[in-house]
Design a protein around this motif. Structure first.
Motif, short mmCIF file in Angstrom:
data_model
loop_
_atom_site.label_atom_id
_atom_site.label_comp_id
_atom_site.label_asym_id
_atom_site.label_seq_id
_atom_site.Cartn_x
_atom_site.Cartn_y
_atom_site.Cartn_z
N PRO A 140 0.79 -1.22 0.03
CA PRO A 140 0.48 0.09 -0.20
C PRO A 140 1.12 0.85 0.00
O PRO A 140 0.14 1.99 -1.06
N ALA A 141 2.29 1.33 0.78
CA ALA A 141 2.87 2.50 1.01
C ALA A 141 3.42 2.70 -0.71
O ALA A 141 3.28 4.06 -1.18
N ASP A 142 3.75 1.74 -1.01
CA ASP A 142 4.76 1.54 -2.94
C ASP A 142 3.49 2.50 -3.41
O ASP A 142 4.00 2.60 -4.44
N LEU A 143 2.28 2.00 -3.68
CA LEU A 143 1.69 2.33 -4.26
C LEU A 143 0.78 3.56 -4.27
O LEU A 143 1.08 4.26 -5.01
N VAL A 144 1.21 4.01 -3.20
CA VAL A 144 0.43 5.41 -2.47
C VAL A 144 1.70 5.83 -3.40
O VAL A 144 1.69 7.66 -4.26
N ALA A 145 2.76 6.09 -2.90
CA ALA A 145 4.54 6.81 -3.79
C ALA A 145 4.31 6.64 -5.25
O ALA A 145 4.64 8.29 -5.81
N TRP A 146 3.96 6.04 -5.57
CA TRP A 146 4.50 5.71 -7.39
C TRP A 146 2.75 6.32 -8.09
O TRP A 146 3.02 7.31 -8.81
N LEU A 147 1.94 6.04 -7.39
CA LEU A 147 1.00 7.45 -7.96
C LEU A 147 1.41 8.43 -7.71
O LEU A 147 0.96 9.80 -8.43
N ASP A 148 1.00 9.24 -6.16
CA ASP A 148 1.80 10.05 -5.96
C ASP A 148 2.75 10.99 -7.20
O ASP A 148 2.59 11.86 -7.70
N SER A 149 4.00 10.33 -7.59
CA SER A 149 5.39 10.44 -8.00
C SER A 149 4.85 10.31 -9.95
O SER A 149 5.11 11.52 -10.34
N GLN A 150 3.10 9.72 -9.76
CA GLN A 150 2.30 10.07 -11.53
C GLN A 150 1.95 11.06 -11.55
O GLN A 150 1.44 11.66 -12.67
N LYS A 151 0.91 11.63 -10.96
CA LYS A 151 0.25 12.66 -11.04
C LYS A 151 0.34 14.37 -11.27
O LYS A 151 -0.47 14.25 -12.71
N ALA A 168 -2.83 4.42 -17.16
CA ALA A 168 -2.70 2.65 -17.54
C ALA A 168 -2.30 1.90 -16.42
O ALA A 168 -3.32 0.92 -15.52
N VAL A 169 -2.04 2.67 -15.47
CA VAL A 169 -1.72 1.89 -14.21
C VAL A 169 -3.18 1.56 -13.48
O VAL A 169 -3.50 0.61 -12.82
N SER A 170 -3.48 2.92 -13.08
CA SER A 170 -5.00 3.26 -12.40
C SER A 170 -6.08 3.03 -12.55
O SER A 170 -6.53 1.76 -12.45
N ALA A 171 -6.49 2.67 -14.33
CA ALA A 171 -7.40 1.76 -14.35
C ALA A 171 -6.78 0.22 -13.86
O ALA A 171 -8.03 -0.55 -13.79
N ASP A 198 -7.19 -4.65 2.34
CA ASP A 198 -6.32 -3.06 3.01
C ASP A 198 -5.69 -2.79 2.09
O ASP A 198 -5.79 -1.63 1.79
N TYR A 199 -5.63 -3.57 1.24
CA TYR A 199 -4.55 -2.14 -0.48
C TYR A 199 -5.78 -2.05 -1.30
O TYR A 199 -5.29 -0.69 -1.35
N ALA A 201 -8.33 -0.67 0.01
CA ALA A 201 -9.01 0.60 1.03
C ALA A 201 -8.48 1.80 0.18
O ALA A 201 -8.45 2.60 0.74
N VAL A 202 -7.04 1.45 0.54
CA VAL A 202 -5.34 2.45 0.66
C VAL A 202 -6.29 2.62 -0.74
O VAL A 202 -5.81 4.11 -1.27
N TYR A 203 -6.21 2.74 -1.25
CA TYR A 203 -6.84 3.06 -3.40
C TYR A 203 -7.41 3.82 -3.07
O TYR A 203 -7.84 4.38 -3.85
N LYS A 204 -9.04 2.95 -2.85
CA LYS A 204 -10.00 3.89 -2.90
C LYS A 204 -10.41 5.07 -2.65
O LYS A 204 -10.60 5.91 -3.26
N SER A 205 -8.90 5.55 -0.98
CA SER A 205 -8.79 6.79 -0.64
C SER A 205 -8.25 7.18 -1.77
O SER A 205 -8.16 9.04 -1.69
N TRP A 206 -7.29 6.78 -2.07
CA TRP A 206 -6.58 7.58 -2.65
C TRP A 206 -7.31 8.08 -4.21
O TRP A 206 -7.35 9.22 -4.61
N LEU A 207 -7.77 7.57 -4.95
CA LEU A 207 -9.36 7.83 -5.87
C LEU A 207 -9.42 8.63 -5.16
O LEU A 207 -9.93 9.91 -6.59
N ASP A 208 -10.16 9.10 -4.53
CA ASP A 208 -11.35 9.86 -3.83
C ASP A 208 -10.44 11.43 -3.87
O ASP A 208 -11.28 11.92 -4.24
N ASP A 209 -9.44 11.32 -3.26
CA ASP A 209 -8.54 12.51 -3.35
C ASP A 209 -8.50 13.13 -4.20
O ASP A 209 -8.83 14.04 -4.57
N TRP A 210 -7.70 12.59 -5.22
CA TRP A 210 -7.63 12.08 -6.01
C TRP A 210 -8.51 13.34 -7.58
O TRP A 210 -8.41 14.43 -8.50
N GLN A 211 -9.86 13.27 -7.21
CA GLN A 211 -11.22 13.60 -7.60
C GLN A 211 -11.56 15.02 -7.57
O GLN A 211 -10.87 15.16 -6.10
N ASP A 212 -11.81 15.76 -9.23
CA ASP A 212 -11.20 17.48 -8.39
C ASP A 212 -12.54 17.90 -8.12
O ASP A 212 -13.96 17.21 -9.05
#
Length: 404
Positions: A140-151, A168-171, A198-199, A201-212
């Motif tokens: 989960p921590a690596d997932l968030v770090a990678w997504l943040d690095s590409q956002k 591609a990766v988020s899809a 848990d994984y 839930a962490v991804y879902k939370s990141w997606l919700d935060d990403w929505q404008d």
């Protein structure tokens, strides 16, 4: 509203003043090779290796200013076209469990993986090897770090638009986490990756935060050379986030408003490609409207209904041939099968082939079942058998049965 396509072009030019000329020259160099690939695929050969080289060439052309990398990849692509025996490129790689052996970019291997997993899940067959290549997002921590690095892209500084990798990766992650059959398949069959609650839930939370919050959309963020950070309304990324979550997202009135507002803008920040509609984008739009139909007021529904009617007419009169074929656009699609897949998917999504009244109108379409059969016969005559053509045929068979 910001013209993001122009902004991206300007930011690439800030990185490389010769960007536009170089991009044009390489596009001209790539075009005849794409034509050769399409001609080979029309004979029934998937040309899997060449297809992978071509996809990465197009990514390098559209999302980077890496001219040396593009030059090398084009050379590989051209060489590959001489050999029609390319079935090996469809197999899983033993060393790391990935798919797409001709790709250099990791995110493209992720994209190839989710297609392969869908096929394996349909058959209930386990992968031959553990998916250790997913290690950059395995925890989960690596997932968030990678997504943040590409956002957020800083094109002016490094000549790289991160939008395609992020998409591609988020899809793929959304399929893994929210499509029950794929989630269950990972948990039962896949080694080397723990898709835990848990994984997810962490991804879902990141997606919700990403929505404008303003547009309701998802999209890449762009830091400019003036220090601004702009959030793009990306049709494709938004479609994937909504579709794989089965419409269980927030801000539906804003999503409808933005979708309607960007109709005449250029993909991926609008519906159009080269100044006209496109069945891939038409399908995305129609499914977004369908999934959120009950969440908006009647005025929004009326506006959406009028636009669906417009793109339906375009599909039937501009994107099709009289004998039931779909016109390929190699500037957008990677294969002839893709043109059929998205044309069929759009018409299926708006209920054109069925006898029930679709969600967006008050009547069924009397000629829909006959058109469904006509497309089937055309596809069989052309002997299209790549993955996307097969998926299109499955939709046709579900809609109107086997027409012979």
């Amino acid at each position: 509203m910001t013209d993001f396509n122009s902004l991206i072009e300007q930011q690439f030019s800030a990185f490389d003043p010769d960007y536009s000329d170089r991009k044009g020259a390489y596009a001209d160099k790539l075009a005849p090779l794409e034509e050769k690939l399409i001609a080979a695929q029309q004979t029934g050969n998937s040309m899997a290796a060449s297809d992978q080289y071509m996809i990465e060439c197009k990514w390098l052309l559209l999302y980077t200013a890496d001219w040396d990398g593009l030059e090398k990849k084009i050379a590989q692509f051209e060489k590959s076209l001489k050999n029609k025996d390319q079935d090996w490129a469809e197999e899983q790689v033993a060393s790391d469990g990935s798919w797409g052996p001709c790709y250099d970019q990791w995110f493209l291997k992720v994209d190839a993986m989710i297609d392969a997993i869908n096929a394996l899940a349909d058959e209930g067959i386990a992968p031959d090897y553990p998916l250790t290549f997913l290690s950059p997002i395995a925890k989960p921590a690596d997932l968030v770090a990678w997504l943040d690095s590409q956002k957020t892209s800083r094109i002016f500084a490094d000549g790289l638009d991160r939008r395609d990798a992020l998409g591609a990766v988020s899809a793929a992650l959304s399929e893994m986490c929210f499509k029950s059959e794929i989630r269950d398949y990972f948990r039962q069959y896949v080694k080397g990756f723990d898709l835990s609650d848990d994984y997810i839930a962490v991804y879902k939370s990141w997606l919700d935060d990403w929505q404008d919050a303003q547009s309701g959309y998802w999209g890449g963020w762009f830091e400019t050379d003036t220090g601004d950070i702009l959030k793009s309304p990306d049709l494709s990324l938004t479609f994937h986030n909504i579709s794989y979550q089965h419409g269980k997202v927030g801000l539906w009135p804003a999503i409808f408003k933005t979708t309607l507002a960007i109709r005449d803008d250029a993909y991926p920040f609008g519906w159009k490609h080269n100044g006209d509609f496109n069945n891939h984008n038409n399908y995305d739009v129609a499914k977004i409207f369908d999934l959120g139909w009950a969440e908006v007021d009647s005025d929004s529904q009326k506006l959406a209904s009028a636009d669906i009617s417009t793109i339906m007419d375009w599909c039937l009169t501009k994107s099709m041939t009289p004998d039931g074929g779909f016109i390929d656009d190699p500037t957008f699609y990677n294969s002839v099968g893709a043109a059929y897949y998205y044309g069929v998917s759009f018409l299926d999504q708006i209920g054109y082939f069925g006898t029930d009244i679709p969600f967006w109108t008050d009547h069924a379409f009397a000629d829909g079942p006959a058109l469904c059969c006509k497309i089937q016969k055309k596809m069989k005559a052309e002997k299209l058998d790549d993955d996307e053509a097969e998926a299109a045929m499955e939709k046709l068979l579900d809609a109107c049965g086997n027409c012979g």
